[in-house]
Scaffold this motif. Structure first.
Motif, PDB file in Angstrom:
ATOM      1  N   THR A  81       9.118  34.791 -21.907  1.00  0.00           N
ATOM      2  CA  THR A  81       9.319  33.354 -22.363  1.00  0.00           C
ATOM      3  C   THR A  81      10.588  32.760 -21.712  1.00  0.00           C
ATOM      4  OG1 THR A  81      10.196  34.150 -24.462  1.00  0.00           O
ATOM      5  CG2 THR A  81       7.785  33.346 -24.400  1.00  0.00           C
ATOM      6  N   ILE A  82      11.466  33.551 -21.440  1.00  0.00           N
ATOM      7  CA  ILE A  82      13.021  33.002 -21.095  1.00  0.00           C
ATOM      8  C   ILE A  82      12.804  32.182 -19.691  1.00  0.00           C
ATOM      9  CG2 ILE A  82      13.457  35.090 -19.594  1.00  0.00           C
ATOM     10  CD1 ILE A  82      16.388  34.550 -20.575  1.00  0.00           C
ATOM     11  N   GLU A  83      11.616  32.230 -19.155  1.00  0.00           N
ATOM     12  CA  GLU A  83      11.104  31.749 -17.748  1.00  0.00           C
ATOM     13  C   GLU A  83      11.124  30.529 -18.236  1.00  0.00           C
ATOM     14  OE1 GLU A  83       8.937  33.563 -14.956  1.00  0.00           O
ATOM     15  OE2 GLU A  83       8.722  31.969 -13.697  1.00  0.00           O
ATOM     16  N   LEU A  84       9.957  30.262 -19.221  1.00  0.00           N
ATOM     17  CA  LEU A  84       9.537  28.964 -19.940  1.00  0.00           C
ATOM     18  C   LEU A  84      10.718  28.211 -20.490  1.00  0.00           C
ATOM     19  CD1 LEU A  84       6.411  28.225 -20.700  1.00  0.00           C
ATOM     20  CD2 LEU A  84       7.382  28.404 -22.903  1.00  0.00           C
ATOM     21  N   LEU A  85      11.635  28.948 -21.195  1.00  0.00           N
ATOM     22  CA  LEU A  85      12.648  27.955 -21.769  1.00  0.00           C
ATOM     23  C   LEU A  85      13.510  27.735 -20.672  1.00  0.00           C
ATOM     24  CD1 LEU A  85      14.122  27.347 -24.616  1.00  0.00           C
ATOM     25  CD2 LEU A  85      15.207  29.688 -24.485  1.00  0.00           C
ATOM     26  N   MET A  86      13.895  28.513 -19.731  1.00  0.00           N
ATOM     27  CA  MET A  86      14.750  28.038 -18.776  1.00  0.00           C
ATOM     28  C   MET A  86      14.232  27.051 -17.686  1.00  0.00           C
ATOM     29  SD  MET A  86      17.737  29.745 -19.374  1.00  0.00           S
ATOM     30  CE  MET A  86      17.501  29.112 -20.982  1.00  0.00           C
ATOM     31  N   THR A  87      12.892  26.850 -17.680  1.00  0.00           N
ATOM     32  CA  THR A  87      12.477  25.812 -16.947  1.00  0.00           C
ATOM     33  C   THR A  87      12.101  24.528 -17.808  1.00  0.00           C
ATOM     34  OG1 THR A  87      10.295  26.562 -16.866  1.00  0.00           O
ATOM     35  CG2 THR A  87      11.365  27.141 -15.042  1.00  0.00           C
ATOM     36  N   LEU A  88      12.490  24.375 -19.056  1.00  0.00           N
ATOM     37  CA  LEU A  88      12.212  23.215 -19.784  1.00  0.00           C
ATOM     38  C   LEU A  88      13.518  22.401 -19.469  1.00  0.00           C
ATOM     39  CD1 LEU A  88      10.936  24.541 -23.046  1.00  0.00           C
ATOM     40  CD2 LEU A  88       9.747  22.967 -21.392  1.00  0.00           C
ATOM     41  N   PRO A  89      13.469  21.207 -19.550  1.00  0.00           N
ATOM     42  CA  PRO A  89      14.808  20.484 -19.334  1.00  0.00           C
ATOM     43  C   PRO A  89      15.982  20.556 -20.386  1.00  0.00           C
ATOM     44  CG  PRO A  89      13.272  18.957 -20.143  1.00  0.00           C
ATOM     45  CD  PRO A  89      12.501  20.119 -20.125  1.00  0.00           C
ATOM     46  N   VAL A  90      16.287  22.047 -20.511  1.00  0.00           N
ATOM     47  CA  VAL A  90      17.538  22.225 -21.302  1.00  0.00           C
ATOM     48  C   VAL A  90      18.651  23.160 -20.640  1.00  0.00           C
ATOM     49  CG1 VAL A  90      16.530  22.260 -23.619  1.00  0.00           C
ATOM     50  CG2 VAL A  90      16.088  24.241 -22.393  1.00  0.00           C
ATOM     51  N   SER A  91      19.819  22.955 -20.909  1.00  0.00           N
ATOM     52  CA  SER A  91      20.703  23.529 -20.206  1.00  0.00           C
ATOM     53  C   SER A  91      20.942  24.991 -20.891  1.00  0.00           C
ATOM     54  CB  SER A  91      22.201  22.718 -20.237  1.00  0.00           C
ATOM     55  OG  SER A  91      22.691  22.921 -21.544  1.00  0.00           O
ATOM     56  N   LYS A 242      18.726  36.258 -16.472  1.00  0.00           N
ATOM     57  CA  LYS A 242      17.520  35.785 -16.807  1.00  0.00           C
ATOM     58  C   LYS A 242      16.343  36.296 -16.177  1.00  0.00           C
ATOM     59  CE  LYS A 242      18.524  31.473 -14.248  1.00  0.00           C
ATOM     60  NZ  LYS A 242      18.671  30.141 -14.473  1.00  0.00           N
TER      61      LYS A 242
END
Lengths: 244, 317
Positions: A81-91, A242
């Motif tokens: 899910t880190i891939e999901l989280l890190m491709t959402l627009p959040v730093s 990541k």
């Protein structure tokens, strides 16, 4: 800001969404009772204060906080899910802060639930409530430092157990850095200022200053800067690991 | 009109291993790009770089005018991404998961509700909204991932194997969904199912060992096949030998093979031979049982391109 809040909310829900959170709270409160009344001897001391409770906290935190922090990043990495989280627009910074805040709020809840202790001493005598309030704030600051260490190290591995053990070891070093067993390692060869610097890194000395009722800004700054340093490290580690 | 997605000489190496090698592509609004390649060809790595998850070793990615390294947040907010394996938080329900993604994407109030409902409707998630994602079947998990990717109505959709693990009906639904959305978006899908290229893609790129080997329409891909315009012919004759020799004399025929009862006739590349064969049958008054153009086997083209790139260049030049 709203990103951080959304992540914090999700983390908190995932703490309370499983029975683990409640088990954790119960274990924490039972141990608090055991340490305060049996080992610390709250009644036998004949003093209306919460020193036995606050003196036991660094040791309780040593095992319980790494248990809270271990899944923060390692689970994200394991489940992908880190891939999901890190491709959402959040730093990365926002994600790290959001997760940390959730864990800190959870710890604050656990600390708040120790209020019966406070009621007990107030019923039995007349404790200095400002010292108790200061000690609670100090406890939360110390918990923040533990959590930042645990969160950083959980980003190092996909395995929660390894994350837990690493965090316990590092926290242990931070507690003991003021003790002879660590200092003796350096005493013989290192210059005195290094020995002093290592000794001043100890969680215990700073925390005990606070619980004694000596409100020194330096102790507060100490915990905040340790927390900030490890959170910064957390961002760096997440960036680095990541995609592994 | 300028391209929405512009990728220039994108490379990624892990130590000595080169996963993606000098990949360039550009994508316009309205295009559906199929990313093909054998496992480990670098499809997912390339997608991870375009979505900003992996930093490239070299090269640039530009999405809607934003550079991925200079303004990653802007790029991420215009992309909807379904990572490989459709990861999602297993302890959440689809409803709470979509709510989380919507909040992180900065949607609020009525708009948030509408977007979530639209995504749920498009991916048919109604029946499982309140079950935890861990307990869902593979097909539903994939659809949760898809719902998450289309939630904010992004300009660019990047889907890593969106139909993997779905049954034929669900595959059909996903393809229809993609076609319906294709008009005003730029879509990249990776797949190793070749029929998908013909079914949804307007363009296909084939990569192997990190290198781009083919870039063109599905039809252009078919044209690479040496078997294109092959004809299958079945005759009610006891002895096929005279027929074979007669067919071989036709100018446009390259070769004739006997396969069981029927004959497989290959064309000289590019030309249609079914008329010539039909004429010959009429002339010789053969009793024809079946005469048809054989569909091109894209799989063979794919194998040929990915296992033998040198040969491909000969074919194309």
């Amino acid at each position: 800001m709203s990103h951080i809040l959304a992540i914090t909310k999700r983390e908190l829900n995932s703490y309370f969404g499983t029975p683990v959170a409640y088990v954790f709270l119960v274990v924490f409160l039972v141990l608090c009772g055991v340490f305060t009344f049996y080992i610390g001897g709250l009644y036998e001391r004949g003093q209306a204060d919460l020193r036995p409770f606050f003196d036991s906290l660094p040791w309780l935190f040593l095992f319980l906080i790494p248990a809270l922090a271990m899944r923060l990043w390692s689970e994200e990495r394991k489940s992908g899910t880190i891939e999901l989280l890190m491709t959402l627009p959040v730093s990365v910074q926002a994600a790290v802060l959001g997760k940390f805040t959730a864990a800190l709020l959870f710890t604050a809840t656990a600390l708040a639930l120790t209020f019966p202790l406070w009621i007990t001493v107030n019923y039995l005598g007349e404790p200095d409530n400002t010292v108790i309030l200061g000690s609670y704030i100090g406890s939360l600051l110390m918990a923040g430092a533990y959590l930042a260490i645990g969160s950083s190290l959980s980003a190092l591995t996909k395995n929660q157990v390894i994350a837990f053990i690493l965090a316990v070891v590092v926290c242990f070093l931070f507690i003991f850095s003021g003790f002879p067993m660590v200092l003796d390692l350096f005493q013989g060869w290192a210059p005195q200022f290094i020995v002093n610097a290592i000794a001043s890194l100890s969680f215990l000395t700073h925390f005990q200053n606070i619980t004694k009722g000596v409100m020194d800004l330096r102790d507060i700054i100490y915990f905040i800067s340790i927390t900030a340093f490890w959170l910064y490290l957390n961002v760096v580690i997440v960036e680095m690991k990541k995609a592994d | 009109m300028s391209a929405i997605v512009e990728v220039n000489n994108l490379s990624k190496s892990f130590g000595a291993f080169v996963a993606v090698d000098q990949l360039s592509l550009s994508l316009q609004r309205g295009e559906v790009l199929g990313f093909l390649g054998p496992n480990g060809a670098g499809k997912s790595t390339a997608m991870k770089m375009i979505t900003g998850f992996l930093p490239p070793t070299s090269g640039q990615v530009n999405v809607c005018g934003h550079d991925i390294e200079k303004s990653p947040i802007q790029v991420k907010s215009v992309i909807g991404y379904l990572p490989e394996g459709a990861p999602a938080y297993g302890d959440m329900t689809p409803q709470s998961f979509l709510n989380f993604v919507a909040e992180v994407r900065g949607l609020t109030g009525k708009e948030k509700q509408q977007r979530i409902e639209a995504a749920i409707e498009k991916t048919h998630l109604n029946s499982v909204l309140h079950k935890s994602i861990d307990t869902l079947s593979k097909g539903f998990k994939r659809r949760v991932g898809l719902a998450q990717a289309i939630l904010h109505d992004p300009e660019v959709l990047i889907l890593d194997e969106p139909t993997d693990g779905l049954d034929p009906n669900q595959k059909h639904e996903v393809r229809e969904l993609l076609k319906a959305m294709a008009k005003d978006k730029a879509i990249i899908i990776s797949t190793h199912i070749l029929e998908e290229v013909g079914a949804v893609c307007t363009r296909a790129i084939i990569i192997a060992q990190g290198k781009k080997l083919f870039d063109g329409t599905a039809q252009e891909l078919e044209e690479l096949s040496p078997d294109r315009n092959s004809v299958s012919l079945s005759l009610c004759l006891d002895d096929l030998k005279p027929a074979i020799s007669a067919l071989k004399l036709v100018k446009s025929v390259r070769s004739v093979e006997q396969r069981g009862e029927s004959l497989s006739i290959q064309a000289n590349s590019g030309t249609s031979i079914i008329n010539d064969v039909a004429l010959l049958c009429q002339e010789k008054q053969w009793p024809v049982k079946v005469l048809k153009v054989e569909p091109v086997q894209l799989e063979r083209v794919f194998r040929q391109i990915t296992t033998n790139p040198e040969k491909l260049r000969e074919v194309r030049t």
